[in-house]
Design a protein around this motif. Sequence first.
Motif, PDB file in Angstrom:
ATOM      1  N   LEU A   7      33.518 -46.224  81.206  1.00 36.80           N
ATOM      2  CA  LEU A   7      34.961 -46.027  81.261  1.00 36.80           C
ATOM      3  C   LEU A   7      35.540 -46.198  79.866  1.00 36.80           C
ATOM      4  N   GLY A   8      36.541 -45.411  79.533  1.00 33.73           N
ATOM      5  CA  GLY A   8      37.141 -45.514  78.212  1.00 33.73           C
ATOM      6  C   GLY A   8      36.401 -44.662  77.197  1.00 33.73           C
ATOM      7  N   PHE A   9      36.688 -44.918  75.927  1.00 37.97           N
ATOM      8  CA  PHE A   9      36.112 -44.125  74.849  1.00 37.97           C
ATOM      9  C   PHE A   9      34.677 -44.539  74.555  1.00 37.97           C
ATOM     10  N   GLN A  10      33.886 -43.575  74.105  1.00 36.34           N
ATOM     11  CA  GLN A  10      32.568 -43.897  73.583  1.00 36.34           C
ATOM     12  C   GLN A  10      32.710 -44.452  72.170  1.00 36.34           C
ATOM     13  N   ASP A  11      31.658 -45.107  71.691  1.00 37.51           N
ATOM     14  CA  ASP A  11      31.674 -45.610  70.324  1.00 37.51           C
ATOM     15  C   ASP A  11      31.794 -44.439  69.348  1.00 37.51           C
ATOM     16  N   ALA A  12      32.595 -44.611  68.319  1.00 36.06           N
ATOM     17  CA  ALA A  12      32.813 -43.537  67.350  1.00 36.06           C
ATOM     18  C   ALA A  12      31.549 -43.280  66.542  1.00 36.06           C
ATOM     19  N   ALA A  13      31.223 -42.005  66.369  1.00 39.40           N
ATOM     20  CA  ALA A  13      30.058 -41.620  65.577  1.00 39.40           C
ATOM     21  C   ALA A  13      30.444 -40.711  64.422  1.00 39.40           C
ATOM     22  N   LEU A  20      40.762 -41.508  65.391  1.00 39.65           N
ATOM     23  CA  LEU A  20      41.375 -41.296  66.701  1.00 39.65           C
ATOM     24  C   LEU A  20      41.425 -42.587  67.504  1.00 39.65           C
ATOM     25  N   LEU A  21      40.385 -43.399  67.417  1.00 43.32           N
ATOM     26  CA  LEU A  21      40.385 -44.681  68.121  1.00 43.32           C
ATOM     27  C   LEU A  21      41.465 -45.608  67.561  1.00 43.32           C
ATOM     28  N   HIS A  22      41.610 -45.629  66.230  1.00 40.49           N
ATOM     29  CA  HIS A  22      42.648 -46.460  65.624  1.00 40.49           C
ATOM     30  C   HIS A  22      44.042 -45.980  66.042  1.00 40.49           C
ATOM     31  N   PHE A  23      44.234 -44.676  66.082  1.00 43.66           N
ATOM     32  CA  PHE A  23      45.540 -44.140  66.500  1.00 43.66           C
ATOM     33  C   PHE A  23      45.807 -44.455  67.966  1.00 43.66           C
ATOM     34  N   HIS A  24      44.780 -44.394  68.790  1.00 45.98           N
ATOM     35  CA  HIS A  24      44.943 -44.748  70.201  1.00 45.98           C
ATOM     36  C   HIS A  24      45.414 -46.196  70.347  1.00 45.98           C
ATOM     37  N   HIS A  26      46.940 -47.972  68.077  1.00 41.06           N
ATOM     38  CA  HIS A  26      48.287 -48.047  67.488  1.00 41.06           C
ATOM     39  C   HIS A  26      49.343 -47.586  68.501  1.00 41.06           C
ATOM     40  N   ALA A  27      49.117 -46.425  69.119  1.00 38.50           N
ATOM     41  CA  ALA A  27      50.089 -45.900  70.086  1.00 38.50           C
ATOM     42  C   ALA A  27      50.158 -46.779  71.329  1.00 38.50           C
ATOM     43  N   LEU A  28      49.005 -47.299  71.755  1.00 34.54           N
ATOM     44  CA  LEU A  28      48.997 -48.144  72.947  1.00 34.54           C
ATOM     45  C   LEU A  28      49.780 -49.437  72.716  1.00 34.54           C
ATOM     46  N   MET A  29      49.697 -49.999  71.515  1.00 24.80           N
ATOM     47  CA  MET A  29      50.448 -51.213  71.216  1.00 24.80           C
ATOM     48  C   MET A  29      51.952 -50.936  71.232  1.00 24.80           C
ATOM     49  N   ILE A  30      52.369 -49.785  70.702  1.00 23.41           N
ATOM     50  CA  ILE A  30      53.789 -49.432  70.734  1.00 23.41           C
ATOM     51  C   ILE A  30      54.270 -49.273  72.171  1.00 23.41           C
ATOM     52  N   VAL A  31      53.486 -48.602  73.002  1.00 21.23           N
ATOM     53  CA  VAL A  31      53.855 -48.429  74.407  1.00 21.23           C
ATOM     54  C   VAL A  31      53.929 -49.785  75.114  1.00 21.23           C
ATOM     55  N   PHE A  32      52.995 -50.678  74.788  1.00 18.67           N
ATOM     56  CA  PHE A  32      53.003 -52.014  75.396  1.00 18.67           C
ATOM     57  C   PHE A  32      54.269 -52.782  75.012  1.00 18.67           C
ATOM     58  N   LEU A  33      54.661 -52.712  73.740  1.00 12.78           N
ATOM     59  CA  LEU A  33      55.865 -53.415  73.306  1.00 12.78           C
ATOM     60  C   LEU A  33      57.117 -52.841  73.956  1.00 12.78           C
ATOM     61  N   ILE A  34      57.190 -51.513  74.062  1.00 17.97           N
ATOM     62  CA  ILE A  34      58.346 -50.886  74.712  1.00 17.97           C
ATOM     63  C   ILE A  34      58.408 -51.293  76.183  1.00 17.97           C
ATOM     64  N   LEU A  75      56.886 -43.583  63.605  1.00 20.01           N
ATOM     65  CA  LEU A  75      55.678 -44.406  63.514  1.00 20.01           C
ATOM     66  C   LEU A  75      54.513 -43.788  64.284  1.00 20.01           C
ATOM     67  N   ILE A  76      54.816 -43.039  65.314  1.00 20.24           N
ATOM     68  CA  ILE A  76      53.758 -42.370  66.071  1.00 20.24           C
ATOM     69  C   ILE A  76      53.403 -41.019  65.454  1.00 20.24           C
ATOM     70  N   ALA A  77      54.408 -40.284  64.980  1.00 25.56           N
ATOM     71  CA  ALA A  77      54.187 -38.916  64.510  1.00 25.56           C
ATOM     72  C   ALA A  77      53.413 -38.862  63.197  1.00 25.56           C
ATOM     73  N   LEU A  78      53.700 -39.764  62.261  1.00 26.05           N
ATOM     74  CA  LEU A  78      53.062 -39.681  60.949  1.00 26.05           C
ATOM     75  C   LEU A  78      51.541 -39.831  61.015  1.00 26.05           C
ATOM     76  N   PRO A  79      50.999 -40.888  61.643  1.00 26.02           N
ATOM     77  CA  PRO A  79      49.533 -40.952  61.743  1.00 26.02           C
ATOM     78  C   PRO A  79      48.942 -39.834  62.592  1.00 26.02           C
ATOM     79  N   SER A  80      49.710 -39.369  63.592  1.00 28.81           N
ATOM     80  CA  SER A  80      49.218 -38.268  64.417  1.00 28.81           C
ATOM     81  C   SER A  80      49.055 -36.993  63.596  1.00 28.81           C
ATOM     82  N   LEU A  81      50.042 -36.671  62.776  1.00 29.21           N
ATOM     83  CA  LEU A  81      49.954 -35.478  61.926  1.00 29.21           C
ATOM     84  C   LEU A  81      48.837 -35.608  60.905  1.00 29.21           C
TER      85      LEU A  81
END
Length: 230
Positions: A7-13, A20-24, A26-34, A75-81
């Motif tokens: 379940l969840g992401f595989q280890d990055a290779a 992508l894992l770092h951005f995930h 980052h975005a998840l922490m923002i959603v949690f705070l909101i 904060l979400i758009a810049l790392p995503s782009l």
Amino acid sequence: MAHPLQLGFQDAASPVMEELLHFHDHALMIVFLISTLVLYIIVAMVSTKLTNKYLLDSQEIEIIWTILPAAILILIALPSLRILYMMDEVNNPHLTIKAMGHQWYWSYEYTDFEELGFDSYMIPTQDLTPGQFRLLEADHRMVIPVESPVRMLISAEDVLHSWAVPALGVKMDAVPGRLNQAAFSASHPGIFYGQCSEICGANHSFMPIVVEAVPLTHFESWSSLMLQDS
């Protein structure tokens, strides 16, 4: 190596998958705070005596709830782009491989070699050896050198397919009559599994993708043997 069915992401290779894992996260922490803030406001509204229930407007509150969401979106758009441009960037690939989707198997052509290509079929369950994964093993693996930029040219011969290897951060549609491009680089040796991610027919789940990353010397030996056999 992460289990391909976990379940969840595989280890990055690959470096892109690490981003992508770092951005995930980052975005998840923002959603949690909101979500925490909204929950706190709901609890406060329910449990607190409302002394300003007839308040019609507040300039300060309106400024805050206009600027704050805009800042969060930035904060979400810049790392995503940034990651989006990284995924589209193809700088001096060391190897180019063409993957062609068929019903229901993949064929690979190493375009930097004259006659290096093969078909990759799923190994039937009754032919698996101990330790192999059901529905994920292929009789011919796509072999690549480690830490070398690889360019994938992806298309299909019949219907829509999708060439996807989660650990490498690659997912690209294979469209008949169209050549799509993707790039990745394996950061360490290993065997990475994927599957067609497009509902391409009855045997959609029976066309696995197996990428084996090996040191450059091993890749040269493998390519020499494949050319001799062909």
